[in-house]
Enzyme design. Structure first.
Site, PDB file in Angstrom:
ATOM      1  CG  HIS A 104      -1.701  -1.225   1.367  1.00 22.65           C
ATOM      2  ND1 HIS A 104      -1.302  -2.378   1.642  1.00 22.65           N
ATOM      3  CD2 HIS A 104      -3.308  -1.236   1.038  1.00 22.65           C
ATOM      4  CE1 HIS A 104      -2.390  -3.222   1.543  1.00 22.65           C
ATOM      5  NE2 HIS A 104      -3.801  -2.689   1.351  1.00 22.65           N
TER       6      HIS A 104
ATOM      7  CG  HIS B  20     -29.747 -13.506  25.548  1.00 22.65           C
ATOM      8  ND1 HIS B  20     -30.216 -13.036  24.492  1.00 22.65           N
ATOM      9  CD2 HIS B  20     -29.376 -12.590  26.338  1.00 22.65           C
ATOM     10  CE1 HIS B  20     -30.495 -11.582  24.499  1.00 22.65           C
ATOM     11  NE2 HIS B  20     -29.751 -11.318  25.715  1.00 22.65           N
TER      12      HIS B  20
ATOM     13  CG  HIS C 143      -6.061   1.499  -0.662  1.00 20.70           C
ATOM     14  ND1 HIS C 143      -6.141   2.092   0.476  1.00 20.70           N
ATOM     15  CD2 HIS C 143      -6.243   0.063  -0.522  1.00 20.70           C
ATOM     16  CE1 HIS C 143      -6.289   1.379   1.509  1.00 20.70           C
ATOM     17  NE2 HIS C 143      -6.086   0.112   1.107  1.00 20.70           N
TER      18      HIS C 143
ATOM     19  CD  GLU D 237     -21.736  -6.602  23.972  1.00 20.91           C
ATOM     20  OE1 GLU D 237     -22.662  -6.890  24.561  1.00 20.91           O
ATOM     21  OE2 GLU D 237     -21.688  -5.836  23.008  1.00 20.91           O
TER      22      GLU D 237
END
Length: 694
Positions: free
Chosen positions: A29, A497, A263, A435
């Site tokens: 890159h 869950h 890029h 999380e």
């Protein structure tokens, strides 16, 4: 001060060391290094406190290249400033076993602070580093002895800020007022598919301002003076993290400037030559470094040791004034867990039970916190359920008033009696419902050094954390995650869950240790292992109560070995039941019933499949003889068990999602019963068992 021509020379040296490395490798890159080299140079040349001869110096400034695809720029910086990264290493960019891999790798290349590349991870790691810096400064520093006093800097990209992870970690950093965190935003407005406004038109500055950051703009990414002034202003914003939006041009100076083409692909011979000609750089030889660039940048080989020597004088004075605290600090920064002793975990007796392993974990964690002052952490808004709140140790907050009610007065709390100050950061971190951000920030805390961090959530939500946990394993970080609500037995919250595939998914991460203890004493032993183990550990714990096994029934090396014989008949076993977690007790009950049928049954508890598979063949065969009929029992997918039970064995598991209802009823409805195990054993002994009995 050096002349402007020297600065231009150094920046172009960085640009073309990176571009030549990409060209030599045939991949990489080049665009980001060509555009971002000026701001990286200003930061490293005028602000970064570091010692190339001592990359692990505790009080160095941390530099995070979150835009890890621009690794060639980082390697050019490390080489030019005198780290142990010779020019030959740049010529071997992206080659097998080189010190210059395609994305930066922590522990592999000197001076690389974190493994970055998956966008957003480095951003969040830097937040964790800044958090650790402030905690340690609040805990150990005195007015006369600024033992911990450094910045965390980083370069972040458009891609980093598109990732939701940056929003999670950025919001936390702003809330906590991490004033020594300064990010340079490489705002080149290009991503792989084209201009970023194809998908990214939000007002980034407004977002960070709303999150409590100090935000500035530099309109010309080649203006050294404006960049310098912005960093100085960021340093003065001591109560807020800083984002400096620097307008750069990807592939600066090349025919492909401001296009997506530059890029992620080499410039090509012709365009590389054209770029060098435009920026007045020799086209040959490749990897050219003018002597004045070396002379200027490698001043750090003098100034770095001087800065470290001054700090070591501070350490010496601190040691004389506060010997206990100094000893503790230095041990912690060396990667030790100071003041920890293996017997600092509770012991549970059968008459104390039953107890959920999450509750046993909470009691153990509290005991450990009393003896390990560097133990810090928290939960993703689930501490009451995860049982991870450290009672009496305060909360880590921006105003630093969340300390425990009592001024710390002993080395156990991080201070000797004579080093008390007006505040101490609390040890409980409220991560919020974030999380993924929590996992990556915790990685950053571990990367900084000096602390043993933990985080926590429901096991089903490990999916949200998985990229960060994978990187923790890749880097071999010492950090612990508490996963509670470990199976369908959690009940009424239902299949969203109830983790089913998660145990095997987490076990599949190389270098990540999953522990699913069967009772309170195995849980305490699991924490002991996690504290001592040099790598990331996940504790998978129940919501429901479980009987307590007598502590004398659990070998001292039960967790280290991964599995052990919990119960054995008086004669050679006819069958072996191997189980984890709550299912161990189901297997024990089945063994009792089978003994009434004169079926001699061995019960094996396997708290860690990975640890067991790392043992010697003789130990594995002693516990699970390869020719013995074996039935595995676990409330999760069956895939991954068959190699342990063999062709003649069976697996009682769950290859479907769970159900909503009371936990015991769900457990029974989905086949986790003594009768079901007995049927599976009969089938195995009769040679009619299917390999999976889900």
């Amino acid at each position: 001060m050096a002349s402007s021509s020297v600065h231009e020379t150094c920046v172009n040296t960085l640009r073309f060391l990176a571009a030549d490395a990409v060209e030599e490798a045939g991949s990489g890159h080049p665009g980001m290094p060509l555009g971002a080299a000026p701001m990286a140079y200003v930061l490293w040349d005028r602000f970064l406190k570091h010692n190339p001869n001592s990359p692990d110096w505790p009080n160095r400034d941390r530099f995070v290249l979150s835009a890890g695809h621009g690794s060639a720029l980082l390697y050019a910086l490390l080489h030019l400033y005198g780290y142990d990264l010779p020019r030959e290493a740049l010529k071997n960019f992206r080659q097998l076993n080189s010190k210059t891999p395609g994305h930066p790798e922590y522990g592999h290349t000197p001076g690389v602070e974190t493994t970055s590349g998956p966008l957003g991870q480095g951003f969040a790691n830097g937040v964790g580093m800044a958090l650790a810096e402030r905690y340690l400064a609040d805990t150990f520093n005195t007015d006369a002895h600024p033992l911990v006093d450094h910045y965390t800097y980083g370069i972040v990209s458009d891609g980093d800020l598109m990732e939701g992870l940056s929003a999670e970690a950025g919001a936390l950093a702003g809330h906590l007022g991490l004033g020594k965190l300064i990010y340079l935003y490489d705002q080149n407005c290009i991503s792989i598919e084209g201009e970023t406004d194809l998908a990214f038109t939000e007002r980034v500055a407004s977002r960070f301002d709303a999150q409590g950051w100090h935000v500035q703009h530099v309109e010309n990414g080649n203006d050294f003076g404006d960049i310098e002034v912005a960093i100085e202003a960021a340093q003065e914003a001591t109560e807020r993290p800083s984002l400096i939006c620097v307008r750069t041009h990807i592939g600066y100076g090349s025919p492909q400037q401001d296009t997506a083409d530059v890029h992620g692909s080499p410039l090509g011979e012709d365009d590389l030559a054209a770029t060098k000609e435009r920026l007045d750089w020799p086209t040959e030889p490749r990897f050219h470094v003018p002597e004045d660039a070396y002379e200027h940048c490698r001043r750090t080989l003098r100034t770095g040791p001087e800065q470290q020597a001054a700090w070591e004088e501070t350490v010496d004075a601190y040691r004389e004034a506060h010997p206990d605290a100094c000893r503790l600090f230095l041990r912690a920064m060396d990667g030790e867990v100071p003041e920890y002793e293996a017997d600092h975990v509770p012991t549970f007796q059968p008459e104390d039970g039953p107890i959920a392993t999450r509750n046993a974990s909470g009691e153990t964690l509290q005991e450990l916190a009393a003896n390990i002052c560097t133990l810090v952490g928290g939960s993703a808004d689930l501490a009451p359920s995860n049982k991870t709140h450290l009672e009496g140790y305060g909360t880590f907050q921006a105003d630093r008033t969340g300390r425990s009610p009592e001024t710390p007065s002993s080395v156990q709390s991080g201070r000797s009696p004579e080093t008390t100050s007006s505040f101490q950061s609390g040890r409980n971190i409220h991560f919020g419902v974030r999380e993924h951000g929590m996992g990556a920030v915790t990685n950053g805390i571990a990367l900084h050094g000096g602390l043993l961090p933990f985080d926590a959530t429901f096991f089903a939500f490990s999916d949200y954390m998985r990229p960060a946990l994978r990187l923790s394993a890749l880097m071999g970080l010492h950090r612990v995650t508490v996963f509670t609500h470990d199976s369908i037995a959690l009940g009424e919250d239902g299949p969203t869950h109830q983790p089913v595939e998660h145990l095997m998914a987490m076990r599949a991460i190389p270098g990540y240790t999953v522990l699913r203890p069967a009772d309170a004493n195995e849980t305490a032993a699991a924490w002991r292992f996690a504290v001592e183990h040099d790598g990331p550990v996940g504790l998978v714990l129940t919501r429901q109560d479980l009987p307590i096994l007598g502590p004398d029934r659990i070998p001292d090396d039960a967790i280290e070995r991964g599995a052990y014989v919990l119960e054995d008949p008086d004669r050679t076993p006819d069958v072996i039941l191997v189980a984890t977690g709550s299912e161990v007790h189901l297997a024990r009950n089945a063994a009792t019933a089978l003994s009434d049928e004169s079926v001699a049954t061995r019960v094996v508890s396997m708290p860690s499949m990975e640890r067991f598979e790392e043992q010697s063949r003789s130990y594995r065969h002693d516990v699970l003889p390869p020719d013995a009929p074996t039935v595995a029992v676990e409330a999760g997918i069956t895939r991954g068990w068959h190699h342990l039970v063999g062709d003649n064995g069976a697996v009682l598991g769950l290859d479907r999602f769970g159900l909503s209802g009371p936990g015991e009823e769900v457990y029974e409805e989905l086949g986790f019963t003594v009768d079901r195990i007995i049927d599976a054993v009969h089938d195995v002994l009769e040679g009619t068992a299917p390999p999976t009995a889900s």
